[in-house]
Write a protein that holds these residues in place. Structure first.
Motif, PDB file in Angstrom:
ATOM      1  N   PRO A 176       0.805  -1.228   0.000  1.00 28.90           N
ATOM      2  CA  PRO A 176       0.000   0.000   0.000  1.00 28.90           C
ATOM      3  C   PRO A 176       0.838   1.278   0.000  1.00 28.90           C
ATOM      4  CG  PRO A 176      -0.118  -1.084   2.136  1.00 28.90           C
ATOM      5  CD  PRO A 176       0.604  -2.019   1.212  1.00 28.90           C
ATOM      6  N   GLY A 177       2.112   1.200   0.399  1.00 33.43           N
ATOM      7  CA  GLY A 177       2.961   2.383   0.420  1.00 33.43           C
ATOM      8  C   GLY A 177       3.810   2.557  -0.826  1.00 33.43           C
ATOM      9  N   TRP A 178       3.586   1.715  -1.851  1.00 33.82           N
ATOM     10  CA  TRP A 178       4.432   1.747  -3.039  1.00 33.82           C
ATOM     11  C   TRP A 178       4.423   3.102  -3.742  1.00 33.82           C
ATOM     12  CZ3 TRP A 178       8.367  -0.323  -5.416  1.00 33.82           C
ATOM     13  CH2 TRP A 178       8.625   0.060  -6.727  1.00 33.82           C
TER      14      TRP A 178
ATOM     15  N   ALA B  20       0.124  -1.255  12.007  1.00 37.24           N
ATOM     16  CA  ALA B  20       0.594  -1.849  10.755  1.00 37.24           C
ATOM     17  C   ALA B  20       1.281  -0.743   9.965  1.00 37.24           C
ATOM     18  CB  ALA B  20      -0.574  -2.430   9.962  1.00 37.24           C
ATOM     19  N   LEU B  21       2.175  -1.131   9.089  1.00 37.32           N
ATOM     20  CA  LEU B  21       2.918  -0.183   8.265  1.00 37.32           C
ATOM     21  C   LEU B  21       2.464  -0.251   6.816  1.00 37.32           C
ATOM     22  CD1 LEU B  21       6.369  -1.026   9.774  1.00 37.32           C
ATOM     23  CD2 LEU B  21       5.329   1.233   9.827  1.00 37.32           C
TER      24      LEU B  21
ATOM     25  N   SER C 186       5.709  -4.993  -0.056  1.00 32.53           N
ATOM     26  CA  SER C 186       4.732  -6.029   0.288  1.00 32.53           C
ATOM     27  C   SER C 186       3.673  -5.434   1.196  1.00 32.53           C
ATOM     28  CB  SER C 186       5.421  -7.196   1.005  1.00 32.53           C
ATOM     29  OG  SER C 186       5.766  -6.816   2.328  1.00 32.53           O
ATOM     30  N   GLN C 187       2.768  -6.266   1.603  1.00 31.80           N
ATOM     31  CA  GLN C 187       1.717  -5.846   2.517  1.00 31.80           C
ATOM     32  C   GLN C 187       2.229  -5.699   3.951  1.00 31.80           C
ATOM     33  OE1 GLN C 187      -1.413  -5.052   1.504  1.00 31.80           O
ATOM     34  NE2 GLN C 187      -0.718  -5.447  -0.563  1.00 31.80           N
TER      35      GLN C 187
ATOM     36  N   GLY D  19       6.552 -14.799   2.207  1.00 37.44           N
ATOM     37  CA  GLY D  19       7.163 -13.863   1.279  1.00 37.44           C
ATOM     38  C   GLY D  19       6.964 -14.216  -0.173  1.00 37.44           C
ATOM     39  N   SER D  20       5.746 -14.262  -0.627  1.00 44.67           N
ATOM     40  CA  SER D  20       5.485 -14.527  -2.041  1.00 44.67           C
ATOM     41  C   SER D  20       4.514 -13.486  -2.573  1.00 44.67           C
ATOM     42  CB  SER D  20       4.899 -15.934  -2.221  1.00 44.67           C
ATOM     43  OG  SER D  20       3.689 -16.042  -1.521  1.00 44.67           O
TER      44      SER D  20
END
Length: 153
Positions: free
Chosen positions: A47-49, A119-120, A125-126, A132-133
């Motif tokens: 979400p922070g991309w 949460a960050l 990733s989420q 980690g996929s």
């Protein structure tokens, strides 16, 4: 794994390779070389991309890849997990709540200081403590034929 302008990528571009070798990059292939190339860019993002990518592009003058985003996410986790000197509580990651509202770094640090779970907004990733996929397994491929050859088949 490298970035487009790293010393490793530059050395690989300048090296002589067998003619039938295809170079595979963890970012879009854009510069024609003597060898065919395949750029692999995972479409899965956290979400922070968007905010991360825009800021990174402005600062470093090139688009980030999953390598840079993973480093950024690791830094976020380290910053929020940091403890005050003299803290005697055992260290853990119980503060990371994948079901909580995702927050920007400063808001997550403040929530943690208040003793809350948070949460960050991960870039790579989420950041949800899952395996980690990539959730979609979709990739954007950029085939680039060897310089002087026709279009990819």
């Amino acid at each position: 794994m490298t970035t487009p302008s790293s010393p490793l990528a530059l050395a690989v571009r300048e090296a002589r390779w067998p003619a039938d070798l295809t170079l595979v990059w963890p970012f879009p292939a854009r510069q024609p070389l003597a060898n065919a190339q395949l750029g692999v860019d995972p479409l899965s993002r956290g979400p922070g991309w968007s905010r991360f990518a825009d800021t990174f592009q402005r600062r470093y003058n090139y688009a980030p890849s999953l390598v840079e985003a993973t480093g950024y996410d690791t830094g976020q986790l380290a910053a929020v997990a940091a403890r005050r000197p003299g803290d005697t509580e055992p260290w853990d990651m119980a503060w990371l709540d994948p079901k909580a509202q995702s927050r920007e770094l400063c808001a997550a640090i403040e929530k943690r200081r208040q003793g809350g779970r948070t949460a960050l907004k991960g870039a790579a990733s989420q950041l949800d403590l899952g395996e980690g996929s990539a959730p979609s397994a979709q990739l954007q491929l950029t085939p680039l034929p060897a310089a002087g050859n026709g279009p990819p088949s």
